[in-house]
Design an enzyme around this catalytic site. Structure first.
Site, mmCIF file in Angstrom:
data_model
loop_
_atom_site.group_PDB
_atom_site.id
_atom_site.type_symbol
_atom_site.label_atom_id
_atom_site.label_comp_id
_atom_site.label_asym_id
_atom_site.label_seq_id
_atom_site.Cartn_x
_atom_site.Cartn_y
_atom_site.Cartn_z
ATOM 1 N N GLY A 27 0.818 -1.210 0.000
ATOM 2 C CA GLY A 27 0.000 0.000 0.000
ATOM 3 C C GLY A 27 0.855 1.265 0.000
ATOM 4 O O GLY A 27 2.094 1.199 0.018
ATOM 5 N N GLN A 28 0.177 2.413 -0.019
ATOM 6 C CA GLN A 28 0.892 3.700 0.022
ATOM 7 C C GLN A 28 1.858 3.738 1.217
ATOM 8 O O GLN A 28 3.076 3.938 1.068
ATOM 9 C CB GLN A 28 -0.093 4.862 0.142
ATOM 10 C CG GLN A 28 0.609 6.197 0.432
ATOM 11 C CD GLN A 28 -0.343 7.335 0.773
ATOM 12 O OE1 GLN A 28 -0.604 8.159 -0.079
ATOM 13 N NE2 GLN A 28 -0.838 7.410 1.999
ATOM 14 N N LEU A 80 -5.212 -11.197 5.325
ATOM 15 C CA LEU A 80 -5.654 -10.968 6.721
ATOM 16 C C LEU A 80 -6.862 -11.819 7.076
ATOM 17 O O LEU A 80 -7.227 -11.918 8.247
ATOM 18 C CB LEU A 80 -5.964 -9.491 6.962
ATOM 19 C CG LEU A 80 -4.808 -8.569 7.301
ATOM 20 C CD1 LEU A 80 -5.316 -7.301 7.979
ATOM 21 C CD2 LEU A 80 -3.784 -9.224 8.217
ATOM 22 N N ALA A 102 -2.491 -3.192 6.779
ATOM 23 C CA ALA A 102 -3.406 -3.810 5.805
ATOM 24 C C ALA A 102 -4.847 -3.524 6.185
ATOM 25 O O ALA A 102 -5.206 -3.554 7.361
ATOM 26 C CB ALA A 102 -3.164 -5.313 5.743
ATOM 27 N N ALA A 103 -5.660 -3.233 5.172
ATOM 28 C CA ALA A 103 -7.084 -2.980 5.417
ATOM 29 C C ALA A 103 -7.821 -2.840 4.101
ATOM 30 O O ALA A 103 -7.206 -2.521 3.071
ATOM 31 C CB ALA A 103 -7.258 -1.680 6.208
ATOM 32 N N GLN A 104 -9.129 -3.060 4.149
ATOM 33 C CA GLN A 104 -10.008 -2.544 3.094
ATOM 34 C C GLN A 104 -10.139 -1.096 3.526
ATOM 35 O O GLN A 104 -10.878 -0.773 4.451
ATOM 36 C CB GLN A 104 -11.331 -3.315 3.094
ATOM 37 C CG GLN A 104 -12.254 -2.992 1.922
ATOM 38 C CD GLN A 104 -12.596 -1.529 1.734
ATOM 39 O OE1 GLN A 104 -11.876 -0.787 1.030
ATOM 40 N NE2 GLN A 104 -13.651 -1.065 2.361
ATOM 41 N N SER A 150 -7.387 5.224 12.668
ATOM 42 C CA SER A 150 -7.739 6.274 11.704
ATOM 43 C C SER A 150 -8.585 7.382 12.318
ATOM 44 O O SER A 150 -9.436 7.130 13.178
ATOM 45 C CB SER A 150 -8.528 5.624 10.565
ATOM 46 O OG SER A 150 -9.212 6.590 9.806
ATOM 47 N N GLU A 152 -10.952 8.592 10.879
ATOM 48 C CA GLU A 152 -12.333 8.258 10.500
ATOM 49 C C GLU A 152 -13.095 7.710 11.724
ATOM 50 O O GLU A 152 -14.319 7.787 11.772
ATOM 51 C CB GLU A 152 -12.303 7.251 9.347
ATOM 52 C CG GLU A 152 -13.645 6.813 8.800
ATOM 53 C CD GLU A 152 -14.435 7.868 8.016
ATOM 54 O OE1 GLU A 152 -13.848 8.878 7.584
ATOM 55 O OE2 GLU A 152 -15.661 7.670 7.845
ATOM 56 N N TYR A 173 -16.309 1.192 7.685
ATOM 57 C CA TYR A 173 -14.844 1.253 7.814
ATOM 58 C C TYR A 173 -14.464 1.844 9.178
ATOM 59 O O TYR A 173 -13.630 1.282 9.901
ATOM 60 C CB TYR A 173 -14.259 2.108 6.676
ATOM 61 C CG TYR A 173 -12.801 2.482 6.875
ATOM 62 C CD1 TYR A 173 -11.790 1.602 6.516
ATOM 63 C CD2 TYR A 173 -12.437 3.718 7.417
ATOM 64 C CE1 TYR A 173 -10.449 1.947 6.699
ATOM 65 C CE2 TYR A 173 -11.102 4.066 7.598
ATOM 66 C CZ TYR A 173 -10.115 3.177 7.241
ATOM 67 O OH TYR A 173 -8.793 3.516 7.431
ATOM 68 N N HIS A 203 -3.463 11.210 4.994
ATOM 69 C CA HIS A 203 -2.126 11.537 4.490
ATOM 70 C C HIS A 203 -2.000 11.005 3.073
ATOM 71 O O HIS A 203 -2.449 9.914 2.751
ATOM 72 C CB HIS A 203 -1.022 11.021 5.407
ATOM 73 C CG HIS A 203 -1.235 9.616 5.873
ATOM 74 N ND1 HIS A 203 -2.096 9.302 6.897
ATOM 75 C CD2 HIS A 203 -0.695 8.461 5.449
ATOM 76 C CE1 HIS A 203 -2.081 7.997 7.090
ATOM 77 N NE2 HIS A 203 -1.248 7.451 6.217
ATOM 78 N N ARG A 208 -0.673 7.595 -3.484
ATOM 79 C CA ARG A 208 -2.023 7.420 -2.953
ATOM 80 C C ARG A 208 -2.877 6.662 -3.968
ATOM 81 O O ARG A 208 -2.753 6.888 -5.190
ATOM 82 C CB ARG A 208 -2.603 8.826 -2.713
ATOM 83 C CG ARG A 208 -3.963 8.874 -2.101
ATOM 84 C CD ARG A 208 -3.999 8.231 -0.755
ATOM 85 N NE ARG A 208 -4.869 8.904 0.187
ATOM 86 C CZ ARG A 208 -5.518 8.261 1.169
ATOM 87 N NH1 ARG A 208 -5.396 6.963 1.318
ATOM 88 N NH2 ARG A 208 -6.256 8.942 2.008
#
Ligand code: NAP
Ligand code: G4F
Length: 346
Positions: A27-28, A80, A102-104, A150, A152, A173, A203, A208
């Protein structure tokens, strides 16, 4: 022995071998963290997903030939969702530090696949924590764990948000991240694991994902400038985000695991801007003039529930980690706009 001579001898001693394992290495953030850890002399191991197309574009430049002596970067297939493989990798690698990135990770998509999001973004962290607990008990080794929490999670909590702000998530999420964050705290309190939550605000970077709003804008601009597209379709332009520069945030992740005690930290810039401001500045930077000529609103990009405003209160990180952001909003826009324009030219 004189102090200076003692220091020279100490500096000449080989550094203790440090081993890190990164979930979400492709990922990023995984790619920037890998760069940082390799620079610091770590052996870096990463778990990647099997895909029918290449999914390693962000770390291809770090690959080392498998037969190369002194190789320091290694990859393993896994997911995962698969506790057995997570366990196998941890027992094989014997890491000192584990970073769960790692994540959706897409908020809008999480409304469409909520159960999957909970399984990966929420339960995925729990699977790693359980494996670490067993590994420590069976081998007597200590492992430090970083969980990518996060902003979020704060949802509609009043800004500025810090480590004591309540979580009122507004998406599957966000709710899954709250679960993972709580589990990380629980394993720290109940079992004494060195487990930390980095509560990172948005970020961004040229790496991204293309469907997050900043990159969607800068990539869209590059395509318009090249004559490939005429319009850019977006959703809610009034949402406010605290946008920082990803490589600097990855430094903060590492710093959290170097502290004497495990704790949670908010990381962000302390500045907030609307999506509209990002759009306006990006079009100006690219020399395209008035953004209103190009941008259309498409309601399909609205979310069933929205996080209207995020602003980080990073006093704790500044005081304890001595971390502070360097890249300003307008510089972040500049970096991303020109990277997309130049890449498309290539
Ligand atoms: P990203 O670019 O979307 O990367 C996510 C990583 O997770 C990718 O390597 C992806 O693999 C991997 N992954 C997805 N599903 C998986 C599964 N089922 N099993 C194993 N790996 C899986 O995210 P990011 O921006 O680097 O963010 C890193 C972490 O921080 C994420 O957990 C994200 O939720 C969190 N976070 C991000 C921000 C932000 O603003 N960027 C802010 C706060 C928190 P593929 O490459 O194969 O898809
Ligand atoms: O770029 P976004 O999709 O990021 P969002 O939802 O803030 O989530 C990102 O940051 C979180 C940290 O707070 C991470 F945990 C998460 O993994 C991810 O990295 O959307 C930002 C804002 C939203 O308010 C959205 O409604 O932009 C608005 N927006 C407007 N038009 C759009 C669009 N977002 C997307 N993705 N696409 C649009 O067309």
């Amino acid at each position: 022995m004189p102090k200076a001579r003692k220091l020279i001898i100490l500096l000449r001693l080989p550094m203790k071998k440090r081993v890190a394992l990164i979930f979400g290495v492709t990922g990023q953030d995984g790619s920037y963290l890998t760069e940082l850890l390799l620079k610091k002399g770590y052996f870096v191991h990463g778990m990647i997903r099997r895909a029918s197309t290449f999914n390693t574009a962000r770390v291809n430049h770090l690959f080392q030939e498998i037969h190369k002596k002194g190789r320091k970067f290694f990859m393993y297939y896994g997911d995962l969702a698969d506790a057995g493989t997570i366990r196998k990798i941890i027992y094989k690698v014997k890491p000192h530090e584990i970073y769960n990135l790692a994540a959706q990770s897409h908020v809008k998509v999480s409304f469409e696949i909520p159960e999957y999001t909970m399984d990966i973004t929420g339960n995925g962290a729990l699977r790693i924590l359980e494996a670490i607990r067993d590994f420590q008990l069976e081998t007597g080794r200590k492992v430090k764990f970083y969980q990518a929490s996060s902003s979020e999670m704060f949802g509609v909590s009043k800004p500025p948000q810090n480590e004591n702000t309540p979580f009122i998530p507004q998406s599957p999420y966000g709710a899954a991240k709250v679960f993972a964050c709580n589990m990380t705290k629980l394993y720290r309190d109940a079992y004494g694991l060195f487990a930390v939550n980095g509560i990172l605000f948005n970020h961004e970077s040229p790496r991204r994902g293309e469907t997050f709003v900043t990159r969607k804008i800068t990539r869209g601009i590059a395509r318009i400038k090249a004559g490939l597209d005429k319009k850019l379709y977006l959703g809610n332009l009034d949402a406010k985000r605290d946008w920082g520069y990803a490589p600097e945030f990855c430094e903060a992740m590492w710093l959290m695991l170097q502290q004497p005690k495990p704790d949670d930290y908010v990381i962000g810039t302390g500045e907030t801007h609307t999506v509209k401001e990002f759009v306006e500045l990006s079009f100006k930077e690219a020399g395209l003039g008035n953004w209103k000529k190009y941008v259309e609103i498409d309601p399909q990009y609205y979310r069933p529930a929205e996080v209207n405003i995020l602003i980080a209160d990073t006093k704790k990180a500044r005081r304890v980690l001595k971390w502070k952001p360097k890249t300003k909003f307008k510089d972040l826009v500049k970096i991303m706009v020109w990277d997309d324009i130049n890449n498309l030219k290539k």
